[in-house]
Write a protein that holds these residues in place. Structure first.
Motif, short mmCIF file in Angstrom:
data_model
loop_
_atom_site.label_atom_id
_atom_site.label_comp_id
_atom_site.label_asym_id
_atom_site.label_seq_id
_atom_site.Cartn_x
_atom_site.Cartn_y
_atom_site.Cartn_z
N LYS A 53 0.83 -1.22 0.00
CA LYS A 53 0.00 0.00 0.00
C LYS A 53 0.86 1.25 0.00
CE LYS A 53 -3.94 -2.24 2.09
NZ LYS A 53 -4.87 -2.31 3.19
N GLY A 54 1.90 1.27 -0.84
CA GLY A 54 2.75 2.44 -1.00
C GLY A 54 3.87 2.58 0.02
N ASP A 55 3.93 1.72 1.01
CA ASP A 55 4.98 1.78 2.03
C ASP A 55 5.98 0.65 1.81
OD1 ASP A 55 3.81 3.97 3.36
OD2 ASP A 55 2.50 2.64 4.51
N ASP A 56 7.27 0.93 2.11
CA ASP A 56 8.32 -0.08 1.96
C ASP A 56 8.45 -0.91 3.24
OD1 ASP A 56 8.99 0.73 -0.60
OD2 ASP A 56 10.46 2.20 0.11
N TYR A 57 8.51 -2.23 3.05
CA TYR A 57 8.65 -3.16 4.15
C TYR A 57 9.65 -4.24 3.77
CZ TYR A 57 4.47 -1.07 6.13
OH TYR A 57 3.58 -0.18 6.66
N THR A 58 10.10 -4.97 4.78
CA THR A 58 10.94 -6.14 4.54
C THR A 58 10.16 -7.36 5.00
OG1 THR A 58 12.91 -4.80 4.92
CG2 THR A 58 13.20 -7.18 4.90
N ARG A 59 10.10 -8.37 4.14
CA ARG A 59 9.37 -9.61 4.42
C ARG A 59 10.40 -10.69 4.78
NH1 ARG A 59 8.21 -14.24 1.49
NH2 ARG A 59 6.13 -15.12 1.75
N TYR A 60 10.22 -11.29 5.95
CA TYR A 60 11.14 -12.32 6.43
C TYR A 60 10.41 -13.65 6.55
CZ TYR A 60 14.49 -8.69 7.76
OH TYR A 60 15.38 -7.65 7.74
N GLU A 61 11.00 -14.68 5.99
CA GLU A 61 10.56 -16.05 6.26
C GLU A 61 11.46 -16.55 7.38
OE1 GLU A 61 10.34 -18.46 2.71
OE2 GLU A 61 9.56 -16.75 1.58
N VAL A 62 10.84 -16.97 8.47
CA VAL A 62 11.57 -17.29 9.69
C VAL A 62 11.18 -18.69 10.16
CG1 VAL A 62 11.85 -16.63 12.12
CG2 VAL A 62 11.64 -14.86 10.37
N THR A 63 12.16 -19.44 10.66
CA THR A 63 11.89 -20.72 11.30
C THR A 63 12.13 -20.54 12.80
OG1 THR A 63 12.56 -21.97 9.34
CG2 THR A 63 12.56 -23.15 11.44
N ILE A 64 11.08 -20.77 13.59
CA ILE A 64 11.20 -20.74 15.04
C ILE A 64 11.28 -22.19 15.53
CG2 ILE A 64 10.06 -18.52 15.36
CD1 ILE A 64 7.47 -20.02 15.99
N TYR A 65 11.98 -22.41 16.64
CA TYR A 65 12.14 -23.79 17.09
C TYR A 65 12.38 -23.91 18.59
CZ TYR A 65 17.16 -22.86 17.24
OH TYR A 65 18.39 -22.33 17.53
N ILE A 151 5.99 -16.16 8.49
CA ILE A 151 6.38 -14.98 7.72
C ILE A 151 6.03 -13.73 8.52
CG2 ILE A 151 5.99 -13.66 5.61
CD1 ILE A 151 5.33 -16.35 4.24
N PHE A 152 7.03 -12.85 8.68
CA PHE A 152 6.83 -11.55 9.32
C PHE A 152 7.10 -10.46 8.30
CE2 PHE A 152 8.59 -13.85 13.20
CZ PHE A 152 7.38 -13.96 13.84
N ILE A 153 6.31 -9.40 8.33
CA ILE A 153 6.62 -8.19 7.57
C ILE A 153 6.92 -7.11 8.60
CG2 ILE A 153 5.68 -6.37 6.10
CD1 ILE A 153 4.26 -8.45 4.49
N VAL A 154 8.10 -6.52 8.48
CA VAL A 154 8.54 -5.46 9.40
C VAL A 154 8.89 -4.22 8.58
CG1 VAL A 154 9.40 -7.15 11.06
CG2 VAL A 154 10.96 -6.17 9.39
N PRO A 155 8.97 -3.05 9.23
CA PRO A 155 9.37 -1.85 8.49
C PRO A 155 10.72 -2.04 7.81
CG PRO A 155 8.47 -1.26 10.64
CD PRO A 155 8.61 -2.75 10.61
N LYS A 156 10.90 -1.39 6.67
CA LYS A 156 12.13 -1.52 5.89
C LYS A 156 13.34 -1.15 6.75
CE LYS A 156 14.21 -0.36 1.52
NZ LYS A 156 13.99 -1.26 0.43
N ASN A 157 14.44 -1.84 6.53
CA ASN A 157 15.70 -1.66 7.24
C ASN A 157 15.65 -2.09 8.70
OD1 ASN A 157 16.91 -0.63 4.89
ND2 ASN A 157 16.16 1.42 5.37
N GLU A 158 14.63 -2.86 9.09
CA GLU A 158 14.56 -3.44 10.43
C GLU A 158 14.60 -4.95 10.30
OE1 GLU A 158 11.48 -2.19 13.12
OE2 GLU A 158 11.58 -0.12 12.42
N THR A 159 15.14 -5.60 11.32
CA THR A 159 15.09 -7.06 11.38
C THR A 159 14.04 -7.45 12.43
OG1 THR A 159 16.84 -7.10 13.05
CG2 THR A 159 17.52 -7.35 10.75
N PRO A 160 13.53 -8.66 12.37
CA PRO A 160 12.53 -9.06 13.36
C PRO A 160 13.07 -8.98 14.79
CG PRO A 160 12.61 -10.64 11.56
CD PRO A 160 13.78 -9.71 11.38
N LYS A 161 12.26 -8.42 15.68
CA LYS A 161 12.57 -8.37 17.10
C LYS A 161 11.63 -9.36 17.77
CE LYS A 161 14.13 -3.66 16.93
NZ LYS A 161 13.59 -2.40 16.50
N ILE A 162 12.20 -10.50 18.18
CA ILE A 162 11.37 -11.60 18.65
C ILE A 162 11.56 -11.83 20.15
CG2 ILE A 162 10.90 -14.07 18.43
CD1 ILE A 162 11.62 -13.81 15.48
N ILE A 163 10.43 -11.90 20.84
CA ILE A 163 10.40 -12.21 22.26
C ILE A 163 9.74 -13.57 22.41
CG2 ILE A 163 9.41 -11.58 24.48
CD1 ILE A 163 9.62 -8.66 23.61
#
Length: 172
Positions: A53-65, A151-163
């Motif tokens: 929707k006009g905003d830049d994001y980064t899409r991450y495919e992540v494996t949690i374990y 799959i997480f989508i986060v703001p561009k230039n950020e990495t997932p912050k996982i708790i």
């Protein structure tokens, strides 16, 4: 002097604060956390830049374990209450991405669940012996790794912050 009721409430409040701190921690990619014989972690399998929707994001495919390094197989009761929700279930941990947007049908968090433990048992029905399968609880074998791909989508230039919030289900 505190009344007995006030004293008990104070003790419970202090215990719950201590318990929640011991059961929740931040994770870094490829740096697992050891907790009570279990290893909790995640790693990124794919990264893409997306416009949503006009905003830049980064899409991450992540494996949690979670990996069981306790030295024994864990068997959990069929009807334990989780610390993560009030529902009955088999949830071992909740991985929450604090900066995920949830856009484009992606998630902000995901659970890792123990597998069902089913045993065959003989029952007599109308004087006839039959073998039936019965779910008696949940199982997490020693050395086994339970994982999920999300799959997480986060703001561009950020990495997932996982708790990670761990649950301690009732064992058999």
């Amino acid at each position: 002097m505190l009344s007995n009721k006030t004293y008990i409430i104070s003790l419970l409040a202090m215990a719950s604060v201590h318990f929640s701190k011991a059961q929740t921690f931040e994770l870094e990619e490829k740096k697992a956390v050891q907790q009570n014989g279990f290893e909790y972690g995640y790693y990124i399998t794919n990264e893409q830049n997306k416009v949503v929707k006009g905003d830049d994001y980064t899409r991450y495919e992540v494996t949690i374990y979670i990996t069981n390094h306790t030295g024994c197989t864990k068997l959990y009761r069929n009807n334990f209450k989780t610390m993560i929700t009030d529902n009955v279930g088999n949830k071992l941990a909740l991985f929450n991405c604090t900066n995920a947007t949830g856009k484009r049908l992606t998630v902000k968090n995901a659970n890792i669940e123990a597998r069902e433990f089913i045993v065959a048992t003989k029952v007599t029905i109308n004087n006839k012996e039959e073998t039936k399968n019965a779910k008696v609880g949940y199982i997490f074998r020693n050395g086994e790794t339970l994982q999920r791909n999300i799959i997480f989508i986060v703001p561009k230039n950020e990495t997932p912050k996982i708790i990670c919030s761990i649950n301690t289900p009732e064992e058999m």
